[in-house]
Design an enzyme around this catalytic site. Structure first.
Site, PDB file in Angstrom:
ATOM      1  N   LYS A 149      -8.102  19.434  15.357  1.00 38.50           N
ATOM      2  CA  LYS A 149      -6.990  18.882  14.714  1.00 38.50           C
ATOM      3  C   LYS A 149      -6.315  17.774  15.983  1.00 38.50           C
ATOM      4  CE  LYS A 149      -5.996  20.413  10.673  1.00 38.50           C
ATOM      5  NZ  LYS A 149      -6.245  19.498   9.366  1.00 38.50           N
ATOM      6  N   HIS A 203      -2.935  25.540  11.882  1.00 36.80           N
ATOM      7  CA  HIS A 203      -3.389  24.345  10.968  1.00 36.80           C
ATOM      8  C   HIS A 203      -2.560  22.993  11.421  1.00 36.80           C
ATOM      9  CE1 HIS A 203      -2.686  21.226   7.794  1.00 36.80           C
ATOM     10  NE2 HIS A 203      -3.997  21.493   7.501  1.00 36.80           N
ATOM     11  N   GLU A 255     -13.810  28.256   7.361  1.00 37.66           N
ATOM     12  CA  GLU A 255     -13.212  26.898   8.170  1.00 37.66           C
ATOM     13  C   GLU A 255     -11.966  27.459   8.692  1.00 37.66           C
ATOM     14  OE1 GLU A 255     -10.538  23.253   7.945  1.00 37.66           O
ATOM     15  OE2 GLU A 255     -10.340  25.320   7.228  1.00 37.66           O
ATOM     16  N   ASP A 311      -8.900  25.642  12.056  1.00 40.20           N
ATOM     17  CA  ASP A 311      -8.226  24.447  12.571  1.00 40.20           C
ATOM     18  C   ASP A 311      -7.916  24.785  14.019  1.00 40.20           C
ATOM     19  OD1 ASP A 311      -7.912  22.817   9.880  1.00 40.20           O
ATOM     20  OD2 ASP A 311      -6.709  24.811   9.674  1.00 40.20           O
ATOM     21  N   ASP A 345      -9.341  28.702  -0.918  1.00 37.48           N
ATOM     22  CA  ASP A 345      -8.637  29.543  -0.307  1.00 37.48           C
ATOM     23  C   ASP A 345      -9.154  30.988  -1.006  1.00 37.48           C
ATOM     24  OD1 ASP A 345      -7.404  27.643   0.871  1.00 37.48           O
ATOM     25  OD2 ASP A 345      -5.883  27.216  -0.742  1.00 37.48           O
ATOM     26  N   GLU A 359     -12.417  22.734  12.587  1.00 32.31           N
ATOM     27  CA  GLU A 359     -11.778  21.531  12.455  1.00 32.31           C
ATOM     28  C   GLU A 359     -11.125  21.175  13.642  1.00 32.31           C
ATOM     29  OE1 GLU A 359      -9.424  20.751   8.951  1.00 32.31           O
ATOM     30  OE2 GLU A 359      -8.851  18.970   9.672  1.00 32.31           O
ATOM     31  N   HIS A 401     -11.251  28.732   3.204  1.00 35.78           N
ATOM     32  CA  HIS A 401     -10.658  27.599   4.093  1.00 35.78           C
ATOM     33  C   HIS A 401      -9.509  28.400   4.737  1.00 35.78           C
ATOM     34  CE1 HIS A 401      -7.161  24.501   3.251  1.00 35.78           C
ATOM     35  NE2 HIS A 401      -8.258  23.777   4.159  1.00 35.78           N
ATOM     36  N   ARG A 402      -9.303  27.845   5.876  1.00 31.24           N
ATOM     37  CA  ARG A 402      -8.440  28.766   7.129  1.00 31.24           C
ATOM     38  C   ARG A 402      -8.696  30.407   6.865  1.00 31.24           C
ATOM     39  NH1 ARG A 402      -2.999  25.074   5.190  1.00 31.24           N
ATOM     40  NH2 ARG A 402      -4.367  23.201   4.942  1.00 31.24           N
TER      41      ARG A 402
HETATM   42  O1  G3P Z   1     -11.640  21.097   6.675  1.00 37.21           O
HETATM   43  C1  G3P Z   1     -11.269  20.921   5.349  1.00 37.21           C
HETATM   44  C2  G3P Z   1      -9.829  20.776   5.077  1.00 37.21           C
HETATM   45  O2  G3P Z   1      -9.301  21.920   5.975  1.00 37.21           O
HETATM   46  C3  G3P Z   1      -9.140  19.705   5.812  1.00 37.21           C
HETATM   47  O3  G3P Z   1      -7.648  19.548   5.404  1.00 37.21           O
HETATM   48  O4  G3P Z   1      -5.643  19.938   5.915  1.00 37.21           O
HETATM   49  O5  G3P Z   1      -6.675  21.846   5.083  1.00 37.21           O
HETATM   50  O6  G3P Z   1      -7.160  20.972   7.532  1.00 37.21           O
HETATM   51  P1  G3P Z   1      -6.746  20.917   6.096  1.00 37.21           P
HETATM   52 MG    MG Z   2      -8.591  22.301   8.142  1.00 35.95          MG
END
Ligand code: G3P
Ligand code: MG
Length: 238
Positions: free
Chosen positions: A110, A48, A33, A35, A228, A108, A6-7
């Site tokens: 945004k 993000h 993943e 953003d 994470d 993702e 994640h990120r």
């Molecule tokens: O894409 C999953 C998750 O990243 C969505 O929430 O706020 O972490 O971008 P956020």
């Molecule tokens: Mg995200």
């Protein structure tokens, strides 16, 4: 269980930086993943928040700075001094990290706060340039953006992001249209999730950082999580 960083590996490295993506790239996990937003001069940048305040030593909205201006700041020191000098990456710079790996890349969009002009077209064009059509999943809380991606290139895999529980999820998938759902962890307990799993709809859950949470999701048939701490979750990686 499919593990997505994640990120990037954001628990151990500053989120959405090349350091975090290179760390995730060396791990035998399913994917990563990230953003994306657009800079003032229309470059796809990986960050993000709508502003650079939380994750850099600068401040201001991403959309009001050119790429050159955004690159002047340090996106690593806020996390730890070892990462001083990390810059904001472009989506293309992140693609470069994964050219020689097999990881899936979840982009993702945004665009749920600001409607970035032609973000979808730009992302689709870059995917084509790199030949990554079968390696991406495009998601967004902005379901209009997902619809637009499907209009531009129907074969690209997409997912709608949700914080809430749903009714008639299979109908909603057809209405958007989209291939899968990315759900906030608490909603994964809802009965509607069983309906999706029975129909083999991809359901991926964010953000799962504890092993016992992962095990509970695995028990109900969830196929993927965003974490994470992808290295910590390696024993569960399929
Ligand atoms: O894409 C999953 C998750 O990243 C969505 O929430 O706020 O972490 O971008 P956020
Ligand atoms: Mg995200």
């Amino acid at each position: 269980m499919e593990i997505f960083a994640h990120r990037g590996s954001s628990g151990t490295h500053p989120e959405n930086t090349l350091a975090a993506f290179k760390e995730a790239a060396r791990l035998p996990i399913q994917g990563v993943e990230l953003d994306v937003h657009l800079s003032k001069d229309g470059e796809i940048v990986v960050i993000h928040d709508e502003t650079i305040d939380r994750t850099s030593n600068g401040s201001g909205p991403v959309k009001e700075m050119t790429l050159e201006e955004l690159k002047r700041y340090d996106y690593g020191s806020w996390f730890a001094q070892d990462f001083a000098g990390e810059t904001i990456p472009t989506l293309e710079e992140v693609f470069q990290v994964y050219v020689n790996t097999n990881h899936l890349i979840n982009i993702e969009l945004k665009s749920d706060v600001y409607a970035y002009e032609a973000l979808e077209e730009k992302v689709v064009a870059l995917i084509g340039q790199y030949g990554f059509e079968e390696r991406v999943i495009i998601s967004s809380f902005n379901h209009g953006a997902i619809r637009k991606i499907k209009q531009l290139q129907p074969e690209l895999v997409t997912a709608a992001l949700f914080m809430e529980t749903l009714v008639e999820p299979l109908n909603y998938l057809r209405v958007v249209p989209t291939d899968g759902l990315h759900l906030y962890k608490p909603s994964a307990k809802g009965d509607f999730v069983k309906e999706l799993i029975e129909e083999n709809v991809p359901v991926r859950i964010f953000t799962v950082n504890k092993e016992n949470e992962l095990e509970a999701l695995k028990a109900i048939g969830i196929q993927a999580i965003f974490t994470d701490y992808p290295e910590k979750m390696l024993p569960y990686s399929k």
